[in-house]
Design a protein around this motif. Structure first.
Motif, PDB file in Angstrom:
ATOM      1  N   ASP A 273      18.064  -7.468  18.145  1.00  0.00           N
ATOM      2  CA  ASP A 273      16.900  -7.935  17.311  1.00  0.00           C
ATOM      3  C   ASP A 273      15.841  -8.676  18.454  1.00  0.00           C
ATOM      4  O   ASP A 273      14.521  -8.350  17.421  1.00  0.00           O
ATOM      5  CB  ASP A 273      17.519  -8.731  16.382  1.00  0.00           C
ATOM      6  CG  ASP A 273      18.402  -7.885  14.836  1.00  0.00           C
ATOM      7  OD1 ASP A 273      18.377  -6.545  15.092  1.00  0.00           O
ATOM      8  OD2 ASP A 273      18.249  -8.576  14.149  1.00  0.00           O
ATOM      9  N   TYR A 274      16.115  -9.501  18.690  1.00  0.00           N
ATOM     10  CA  TYR A 274      15.569 -10.464  19.603  1.00  0.00           C
ATOM     11  C   TYR A 274      14.672  -9.296  21.001  1.00  0.00           C
ATOM     12  O   TYR A 274      13.323 -10.298  20.485  1.00  0.00           O
ATOM     13  CB  TYR A 274      16.184 -10.983  20.850  1.00  0.00           C
ATOM     14  CG  TYR A 274      15.576 -12.349  21.890  1.00  0.00           C
ATOM     15  CD1 TYR A 274      15.108 -13.373  21.431  1.00  0.00           C
ATOM     16  CD2 TYR A 274      15.075 -12.058  23.224  1.00  0.00           C
ATOM     17  CE1 TYR A 274      13.931 -13.859  22.952  1.00  0.00           C
ATOM     18  CE2 TYR A 274      14.143 -12.831  23.995  1.00  0.00           C
ATOM     19  CZ  TYR A 274      14.352 -13.111  24.303  1.00  0.00           C
ATOM     20  OH  TYR A 274      13.577 -14.200  24.046  1.00  0.00           O
TER      21      TYR A 274
ATOM     22  N   ARG B 234      10.396  -8.562  19.777  1.00  0.00           N
ATOM     23  CA  ARG B 234       9.019  -8.418  21.391  1.00  0.00           C
ATOM     24  C   ARG B 234       8.180  -6.501  21.489  1.00  0.00           C
ATOM     25  O   ARG B 234       8.022  -6.417  22.076  1.00  0.00           O
ATOM     26  CB  ARG B 234       9.946  -8.736  22.077  1.00  0.00           C
ATOM     27  CG  ARG B 234       9.398 -10.405  22.496  1.00  0.00           C
ATOM     28  CD  ARG B 234      11.045 -11.087  22.821  1.00  0.00           C
ATOM     29  NE  ARG B 234      11.101 -11.862  22.920  1.00  0.00           N
ATOM     30  CZ  ARG B 234      11.824 -12.697  21.774  1.00  0.00           C
ATOM     31  NH1 ARG B 234      12.022 -12.129  21.032  1.00  0.00           N
ATOM     32  NH2 ARG B 234      11.419 -13.548  21.341  1.00  0.00           N
ATOM     33  N   GLU B 235       8.911  -5.899  20.746  1.00  0.00           N
ATOM     34  CA  GLU B 235       8.050  -4.252  20.437  1.00  0.00           C
ATOM     35  C   GLU B 235       8.855  -4.271  22.055  1.00  0.00           C
ATOM     36  O   GLU B 235       7.748  -2.569  22.953  1.00  0.00           O
ATOM     37  CB  GLU B 235       6.647  -3.875  20.717  1.00  0.00           C
ATOM     38  CG  GLU B 235       6.739  -5.040  18.982  1.00  0.00           C
ATOM     39  CD  GLU B 235       5.002  -4.391  18.817  1.00  0.00           C
ATOM     40  OE1 GLU B 235       4.255  -3.766  20.089  1.00  0.00           O
ATOM     41  OE2 GLU B 235       5.279  -4.814  17.548  1.00  0.00           O
ATOM     42  N   PHE B 236       9.982  -4.651  22.691  1.00  0.00           N
ATOM     43  CA  PHE B 236      10.518  -3.224  23.735  1.00  0.00           C
ATOM     44  C   PHE B 236      11.272  -2.372  23.203  1.00  0.00           C
ATOM     45  O   PHE B 236      12.064  -2.525  22.514  1.00  0.00           O
ATOM     46  CB  PHE B 236      11.496  -4.057  25.002  1.00  0.00           C
ATOM     47  CG  PHE B 236      10.282  -5.718  25.617  1.00  0.00           C
ATOM     48  CD1 PHE B 236       9.472  -5.601  25.298  1.00  0.00           C
ATOM     49  CD2 PHE B 236      11.637  -6.413  25.769  1.00  0.00           C
ATOM     50  CE1 PHE B 236       9.046  -6.701  25.640  1.00  0.00           C
ATOM     51  CE2 PHE B 236      11.091  -7.942  25.829  1.00  0.00           C
ATOM     52  CZ  PHE B 236       9.579  -7.832  26.406  1.00  0.00           C
TER      53      PHE B 236
ATOM     54  N   TRP C 258      29.508  -4.512  24.644  1.00  0.00           N
ATOM     55  CA  TRP C 258      28.518  -3.321  24.477  1.00  0.00           C
ATOM     56  C   TRP C 258      27.603  -3.848  25.403  1.00  0.00           C
ATOM     57  O   TRP C 258      27.389  -4.515  26.273  1.00  0.00           O
ATOM     58  CB  TRP C 258      27.409  -3.989  22.869  1.00  0.00           C
ATOM     59  CG  TRP C 258      28.537  -4.144  22.105  1.00  0.00           C
ATOM     60  CD1 TRP C 258      29.253  -5.093  21.115  1.00  0.00           C
ATOM     61  CD2 TRP C 258      28.804  -2.425  20.935  1.00  0.00           C
ATOM     62  NE1 TRP C 258      30.245  -3.948  20.265  1.00  0.00           N
ATOM     63  CE2 TRP C 258      29.828  -2.988  20.030  1.00  0.00           C
ATOM     64  CE3 TRP C 258      28.541  -0.944  20.706  1.00  0.00           C
ATOM     65  CZ2 TRP C 258      29.382  -1.707  19.346  1.00  0.00           C
ATOM     66  CZ3 TRP C 258      28.413  -0.066  20.163  1.00  0.00           C
ATOM     67  CH2 TRP C 258      29.690  -0.790  19.811  1.00  0.00           C
ATOM     68  N   ARG C 259      26.407  -2.670  25.534  1.00  0.00           N
ATOM     69  CA  ARG C 259      25.298  -2.821  27.157  1.00  0.00           C
ATOM     70  C   ARG C 259      24.105  -1.907  25.975  1.00  0.00           C
ATOM     71  O   ARG C 259      24.050  -1.720  25.620  1.00  0.00           O
ATOM     72  CB  ARG C 259      25.794  -0.778  27.226  1.00  0.00           C
ATOM     73  CG  ARG C 259      24.952  -0.495  28.980  1.00  0.00           C
ATOM     74  CD  ARG C 259      25.126   0.380  29.156  1.00  0.00           C
ATOM     75  NE  ARG C 259      24.245   1.127  30.301  1.00  0.00           N
ATOM     76  CZ  ARG C 259      24.298   0.492  31.362  1.00  0.00           C
ATOM     77  NH1 ARG C 259      25.740  -0.557  32.249  1.00  0.00           N
ATOM     78  NH2 ARG C 259      23.518   0.797  32.405  1.00  0.00           N
ATOM     79  N   ILE C 260      23.510  -3.410  26.666  1.00  0.00           N
ATOM     80  CA  ILE C 260      21.489  -3.567  25.853  1.00  0.00           C
ATOM     81  C   ILE C 260      21.132  -3.596  26.949  1.00  0.00           C
ATOM     82  O   ILE C 260      20.823  -3.864  27.656  1.00  0.00           O
ATOM     83  CB  ILE C 260      21.626  -4.823  24.576  1.00  0.00           C
ATOM     84  CG1 ILE C 260      22.332  -4.794  23.619  1.00  0.00           C
ATOM     85  CG2 ILE C 260      20.356  -4.391  24.630  1.00  0.00           C
ATOM     86  CD1 ILE C 260      22.572  -6.614  22.942  1.00  0.00           C
ATOM     87  N   GLU C 261      20.493  -1.682  26.866  1.00  0.00           N
ATOM     88  CA  GLU C 261      19.223  -1.758  27.623  1.00  0.00           C
ATOM     89  C   GLU C 261      17.859  -1.867  26.933  1.00  0.00           C
ATOM     90  O   GLU C 261      17.356  -1.003  25.864  1.00  0.00           O
ATOM     91  CB  GLU C 261      19.152  -0.280  28.308  1.00  0.00           C
ATOM     92  CG  GLU C 261      20.900   0.164  28.414  1.00  0.00           C
ATOM     93  CD  GLU C 261      20.920   1.709  29.214  1.00  0.00           C
ATOM     94  OE1 GLU C 261      20.289   2.681  29.250  1.00  0.00           O
ATOM     95  OE2 GLU C 261      22.202   1.454  29.467  1.00  0.00           O
ATOM     96  N   TRP C 262      16.781  -1.814  27.654  1.00  0.00           N
ATOM     97  CA  TRP C 262      15.421  -2.531  27.251  1.00  0.00           C
ATOM     98  C   TRP C 262      14.885  -2.559  28.157  1.00  0.00           C
ATOM     99  O   TRP C 262      15.241  -2.762  29.781  1.00  0.00           O
ATOM    100  CB  TRP C 262      15.562  -3.081  26.680  1.00  0.00           C
ATOM    101  CG  TRP C 262      16.153  -4.821  27.257  1.00  0.00           C
ATOM    102  CD1 TRP C 262      17.087  -5.423  27.830  1.00  0.00           C
ATOM    103  CD2 TRP C 262      14.625  -5.803  28.182  1.00  0.00           C
ATOM    104  NE1 TRP C 262      17.107  -6.753  28.378  1.00  0.00           N
ATOM    105  CE2 TRP C 262      15.627  -6.871  29.028  1.00  0.00           C
ATOM    106  CE3 TRP C 262      13.843  -5.656  28.195  1.00  0.00           C
ATOM    107  CZ2 TRP C 262      15.305  -7.991  29.513  1.00  0.00           C
ATOM    108  CZ3 TRP C 262      13.147  -7.031  29.405  1.00  0.00           C
ATOM    109  CH2 TRP C 262      13.859  -8.019  29.891  1.00  0.00           C
ATOM    110  N   ARG C 263      13.516  -2.259  27.907  1.00  0.00           N
ATOM    111  CA  ARG C 263      12.573  -2.527  29.630  1.00  0.00           C
ATOM    112  C   ARG C 263      10.922  -3.738  28.472  1.00  0.00           C
ATOM    113  O   ARG C 263      11.163  -3.333  27.460  1.00  0.00           O
ATOM    114  CB  ARG C 263      12.384  -1.052  30.303  1.00  0.00           C
ATOM    115  CG  ARG C 263      11.577  -0.095  29.421  1.00  0.00           C
ATOM    116  CD  ARG C 263      11.027   0.969  30.236  1.00  0.00           C
ATOM    117  NE  ARG C 263      10.722   2.259  29.399  1.00  0.00           N
ATOM    118  CZ  ARG C 263       8.695   1.812  28.916  1.00  0.00           C
ATOM    119  NH1 ARG C 263       8.778   1.289  29.805  1.00  0.00           N
ATOM    120  NH2 ARG C 263       8.287   2.895  27.986  1.00  0.00           N
ATOM    121  N   ASN C 264      10.177  -4.056  29.313  1.00  0.00           N
ATOM    122  CA  ASN C 264       9.223  -4.896  29.003  1.00  0.00           C
ATOM    123  C   ASN C 264       8.453  -3.266  29.528  1.00  0.00           C
ATOM    124  O   ASN C 264       7.839  -3.268  30.846  1.00  0.00           O
ATOM    125  CB  ASN C 264       9.093  -5.356  29.590  1.00  0.00           C
ATOM    126  CG  ASN C 264       7.667  -6.482  29.256  1.00  0.00           C
ATOM    127  OD1 ASN C 264       6.793  -6.026  29.083  1.00  0.00           O
ATOM    128  ND2 ASN C 264       7.805  -7.743  29.114  1.00  0.00           N
TER     129      ASN C 264
END
Length: 72
Positions: free
Chosen positions: A51-52, A56-58, A21-27
């Motif tokens: 979920d982590y 953090r609302e990212f 899996w690829r989890i894309e996120w940003r702050n």
């Protein structure tokens, strides 16, 4: 696909399982709208890592690390 090696291992601390899996996120407090960070996840840790970040609302999205080709 940038950011994740196709032979990637899971990004969860201490896990060396093959990632699927690829989890894309940003702050949003420090990253521009077009900036994305990428973590790799095995099946076991996919939801934990998602979920982590979500806690953090990212902004976060999950997709297969190896997309399946469209049938011809």
């Amino acid at each position: 696909m940038t950011g994740v090696d196709l032979d990637a291992k899971c990004s969860r601390a201490g896990c060396r399982a093959e990632a699927h899996w690829r989890i894309e996120w940003r702050n949003p407090r420090i990253h521009a709208e077009d900036r994305r960070k990428v973590w790799a996840a095995c099946d076991e840790h996919r939801e934990f890592l998602r979920d982590y970040l979500a806690a953090r609302e990212f902004p976060v999205s999950v997709a297969p690390l190896h997309p399946t080709p469209e049938p011809s």
